[in-house]
Design a protein around this motif. Structure first.
Motif, PDB file in Angstrom:
ATOM      1  N   VAL A   1       1.074  -6.996   5.324  1.00 15.73           N
ATOM      2  CA  VAL A   1       0.943  -5.666   4.736  1.00 15.73           C
ATOM      3  C   VAL A   1       2.304  -4.982   4.700  1.00 15.73           C
ATOM      4  O   VAL A   1       2.996  -4.915   5.721  1.00 15.73           O
TER       5      VAL A   1
ATOM      6  N   ASP B   1      -4.948   2.900   6.458  1.00 16.94           N
ATOM      7  CA  ASP B   1      -5.316   2.367   7.763  1.00 16.94           C
ATOM      8  C   ASP B   1      -6.404   1.307   7.618  1.00 16.94           C
ATOM      9  O   ASP B   1      -6.351   0.248   8.265  1.00 16.94           O
TER      10      ASP B   1
ATOM     11  N   TRP C   1      -7.079  -0.513   4.879  1.00 18.67           N
ATOM     12  CA  TRP C   1      -6.560  -1.685   4.168  1.00 18.67           C
ATOM     13  C   TRP C   1      -5.654  -2.520   5.070  1.00 18.67           C
ATOM     14  O   TRP C   1      -5.649  -3.753   4.964  1.00 18.67           O
ATOM     15  N   ARG C   2      -4.904  -1.870   5.954  1.00 23.73           N
ATOM     16  CA  ARG C   2      -4.057  -2.629   6.871  1.00 23.73           C
ATOM     17  C   ARG C   2      -4.919  -3.459   7.823  1.00 23.73           C
ATOM     18  O   ARG C   2      -4.677  -4.665   8.015  1.00 23.73           O
ATOM     19  N   LYS C   3      -5.930  -2.826   8.408  1.00 26.71           N
ATOM     20  CA  LYS C   3      -6.770  -3.543   9.369  1.00 26.71           C
ATOM     21  C   LYS C   3      -7.559  -4.662   8.710  1.00 26.71           C
ATOM     22  O   LYS C   3      -7.690  -5.765   9.272  1.00 26.71           O
TER      23      LYS C   3
ATOM     24  N   LYS D   1       5.762   4.109   6.288  1.00 24.62           N
ATOM     25  CA  LYS D   1       5.523   2.854   7.002  1.00 24.62           C
ATOM     26  C   LYS D   1       4.541   3.017   8.170  1.00 24.62           C
ATOM     27  O   LYS D   1       4.724   2.450   9.254  1.00 24.62           O
ATOM     28  N   GLY D   2       3.482   3.806   7.944  1.00 24.23           N
ATOM     29  CA  GLY D   2       2.429   3.946   8.948  1.00 24.23           C
ATOM     30  C   GLY D   2       2.803   4.746  10.166  1.00 24.23           C
ATOM     31  O   GLY D   2       2.156   4.636  11.215  1.00 24.23           O
TER      32      GLY D   2
ATOM     33  N   SER E   1      -6.711  -6.324   6.018  1.00 25.34           N
ATOM     34  CA  SER E   1      -5.763  -7.372   5.626  1.00 25.34           C
ATOM     35  C   SER E   1      -5.303  -8.185   6.831  1.00 25.34           C
ATOM     36  O   SER E   1      -5.254  -9.429   6.791  1.00 25.34           O
ATOM     37  N   GLU E   2      -4.975  -7.498   7.904  1.00 28.02           N
ATOM     38  CA  GLU E   2      -4.499  -8.201   9.094  1.00 28.02           C
ATOM     39  C   GLU E   2      -5.586  -9.082   9.688  1.00 28.02           C
ATOM     40  O   GLU E   2      -5.299 -10.148  10.253  1.00 28.02           O
TER      41      GLU E   2
ATOM     42  N   GLU F   1       3.548  -1.353   3.964  1.00 28.21           N
ATOM     43  CA  GLU F   1       3.090   0.021   3.729  1.00 28.21           C
ATOM     44  C   GLU F   1       4.274   0.908   3.393  1.00 28.21           C
ATOM     45  O   GLU F   1       5.254   0.961   4.131  1.00 28.21           O
TER      46      GLU F   1
ATOM     47  N   THR G   1       0.829  -1.208   0.000  1.00 25.03           N
ATOM     48  CA  THR G   1       0.000   0.000   0.000  1.00 25.03           C
ATOM     49  C   THR G   1       0.863   1.257   0.000  1.00 25.03           C
ATOM     50  O   THR G   1       1.982   1.264   0.534  1.00 25.03           O
TER      51      THR G   1
END
Length: 489
Positions: A62, A49, A51-53, A34-35, A55-56, A64, A6
Motif C-alpha cells: 500500500v 484505513d 483499504w490499507r488493512k 502517509k497515514g 490490502s495488507e 498512501e 490510496t
C-alpha cells in the motif's frame, strides 16, 4: 504482489457561503500524509484505513498519499486545490507502476476555476495510470457526479446512509468490487441516470429506508456489483448539480443502464414523500412551550449546519429560547473562538458578560449579549462520527456556558453535532434536558433520536435554509423538480 495507491481529497462546497476554504481550514480539519493520523482516524480518512488493512491482509503493498479534507464552507482557494491535486499526482507517479488506485473524495468540491474538482483530479490520475488500471472512488452521497467522474473512474461506491454511519462499510464494498477487477475475476462497468430533482433525503424513515434496503439486497446477485443513490448537493451552483442513480455491473453495460434508469424512475416517484417535515421557528417554539414528556424534544437547526457550509453561529433559535424564558434547554455547537477564549480567561465557575454568535453576517442573526457562567472548559476535543470505525472530528477548544435557562456549547473549530460527545465531553447529559438544539441537518440523528421524545426539523433563517427558491442559482439546471413539476414528462 499487488501494489495499490490510496489518497483522500475533498470538501463539500456551499457556493453561496462566504467562508473561503483555504489551507488553514484543511489543516484544522484533516490534513495528513502517509497515514500519519494514527489512531484518530478522520471520517474521510476512514476508507484509507480500511483499504490499507484489507490490502495488507492479502499481502499487497500500500502506498498512501495525501489525506486532506476541509470542514464544508465556500469555494476552495485555487492554489490550494491545485497544490493538493498536484501532490497526489506526484506521489502517484513516484509509486508507478500500480495495480489499482483508491480515492476517498466527497463529490461536491468546487474550487476557484474548477466547478467539478473530482472530475479534474480523476482526469489527472487517469492520465498517469493509463486506461487499464482500475480506479475506485468512494463518495459522500451528497455528491454532484460529473461526466468526467463517470468516464475516468472504474467504480464509484457512495455512502448509502444519511446520517453517514456507513463510511467504513462502503469502503469495504468498494474494496470488494475493486478486488475482483484487480485479480481479473470481474470487469466493472458503470452507468448513471439523472433523476433531475433536488431535495433532502433522510434514510432513517420511509420511503427512503425501504429503497436503500432494496438496493442493498440487489447487490452481489445476478452480476450487480454495486448500486448507489447520489442525493446531490443543492447548495452548489454548478451545472452538474442533481440527484442520480449509479449502477455497477460485471461487464454488462446494458444491464447497468437499465437498472440505473428503472431505479432512478422509482426514486423520482418518491420525491414528495421523501422530503423532511420542516417546521417554522415560530411553530417549533409553540411545540416547545407545550412539551412535558420525560425525554427531551430535539430541535435540529438545519439552516445553520456547519456540515453544509454554514457558519454555525446563528442566534435565531437561541434568542427564541431566551425570549420565551425556556428552562432546562441545551444547544450545540456555536462557533465563536473569541467567546471561548474569554471563557478560558475567566475559568470554570466564573461569570462574564459575553457577546455570543451573530458574527458572520445577516444569515447569522444579531449577536446575543448576556451574562454567562462558565460550567466547563476542555481543550483539543475530538468527537465521534457515527461510532467505532467511522472516524473522529476535531472541534477544538470548547466551553460550556450557562445563559439563563440554556446551556450553550461554544467551540473554536466549526463542526456540526455528530454525536452526544458535543455535550457529554463537557459534562452535560443531554438526555436529562427538556429541549436539546443541535446545529445539524441530519448527522445528529443516529445519536440523538434514541434519547428524544420527538425530533423536530426547524427551518429557521440561515445559510442553509431548505427553500431552493431562495437560492440565486446561475449555473444549476432549474428545469429540475421542484422548479418544474415533472421534468421527465
Amino acid at each position: 504482489m499487488k501494489k495499490i495507491f490510496t489518497a483522500c481529497l475533498g470538501t463539500e462546497t456551499n457556493t453561496f457561503a462566504s467562508i473561503p476554504t483555504g489551507h488553514g481550514l484543511f489543516e484544522e480539519t484533516c490534513l495528513f500524509r502517509k497515514g500519519s493520523y494514527g489512531k484518530n482516524v478522520p471520517m474521510f480518512g476512514a476508507p484509507l484505513d480500511v483499504w490499507r488493512k484489507r490490502s495488507e491482509a492479502k499481502g499487497w503493498q500500500v502506498v498512501e498519499s495525501l489525506c486532506a479534507f476541509a470542514q464544508p464552507a465556500g469555494k476552495t482557494v485555487k492554489k490550494v486545490y491545485e497544490a493538493f491535486r498536484d501532490e497526489i499526482v506526484a506521489d502517484l507517479k513516484a509509486a508507478m507502476p500500480v495495480d489499482a488506485v483508491f480515492l476517498s473524495m466527497h463529490g461536491a468540491m468546487v474550487a476557484e476555476g474548477y466547478d467539478d474538482c473530482e472530475s479534474d483530479l480523476l482526469a489527472h490520475v487517469r492520465k498517469v495510470v493509463g486506461p487499464d488500471v482500475p480506479v475506485g472512488v468512494e463518495l459522500d452521497l451528497h455528491c454532484n457526479v460529473g461526466e468526467g467522474t463517470m468516464r475516468d473512474a472504474t467504480a464509484l461506491v457512495l455512502f448509502k446512509e444519511y446520517p453517514h454511519v456507513d463510511v467504513s462499510d462502503r469502503a469495504d464494498d468498494l474494496f470488494n468490487v475493486m478486488e475482483g477487477a484487480i485479480e481479473g475475476r470481474t470487469r466493472p462497468v458503470m452507468a448513471t441516470w439523472d433523476c433531475r430533482m433536488i431535495g433532502v433525503f433522510h434514510t432513517t424513515r420511509e420511503p427512503m429506508r425501504g429503497f436503500v434496503d432494496k438496493l442493498m439486497a440487489m447487490e452481489g446477485k445476478d452480476g450487480v456489483l454495486s448500486l448507489s443513490v447520489a442525493h446531490g448537493f443543492p447548495w452548489s451552483d454548478i451545472k452538474e448539480m442533481s440527484s442520480r442513480i449509479i449502477a455497477v455491473t460485471d461487464g454488462d453495460k446494458a444491464k447497468a443502464e437499465k437498472l440505473a434508469k428503472e431505479l432512478g424512475q422509482e426514486f423520482f416517484a418518491m420525491r414528495q414523500a421523501t422530503q423532511p417535515p420542516y417546521v417554522t421557528l415560530e411553530a417549533a417554539m409553540a411545540r416547545v412551550s407545550s412539551h412535558n414528556l420525560p425525554k427531551p424534544m430535539v430541535l435540529a437547526d438545519v439552516s445553520d449546519n456547519a456540515g453544509g457550509g454554514a457558519a454555525s453561529d446563528s442566534t435565531f433559535i437561541l434568542k427564541s429560547l431566551l425570549d420565551g424564558k425556556v428552562k432546562d434547554a441545551a444547544i450545540a455547537m456555536f462557533w465563536d473562538p473569541g467567546a471561548v477564549k474569554l471563557a478560558f480567561e475567566v475559568g470554570e465557575g466564573a461569570e462574564l458578560d459575553i457577546r455570543l454568535g451573530g458574527k458572520l453576517g445577516p444569515q447569522s442573526g444579531p449577536p446575543i449579549d448576556a451574562r454567562a457562567r462558565v460550567l466547563k472548559l476542555e481543550k483539543d476535543v475530538f468527537i465521534q462520527f457515527g461510532g467505532a470505525r467511522k472516524g473522529t472530528n476535531p472541534i477544538g477548544d470548547v466551553a460550556a456556558l450557562q445563559i439563563e435557562g440554556v446551556t450553550v456549547i461554544v467551540n473554536t473549530k466549526r463542526s456540526q453535532c455528530h454525536s452526544l460527545d458535543c455535550f457529554t465531553k463537557l459534562g452535560i447529559d443531554p438526555s436529562t434536558k427538556k429541549v436539546v438544539v443541535v446545529k445539524s441537518m441530519q448527522h445528529f440523528h443516529a445519536a440523538y433520536a434514541p434519547i428524544a421524545s420527538e425530533v423536530v426539523y426547524v427551518a429557521a433563517p440561515g445559510a442553509l435554509v431548505p427553500d431552493w427558491s431562495l437560492l440565486p442559482y446561475t449555473k444549476a439546471d432549474k428545469t429540475q423538480w421542484p422548479f418544474v413539476a415533472n421534468p421527465h414528462a
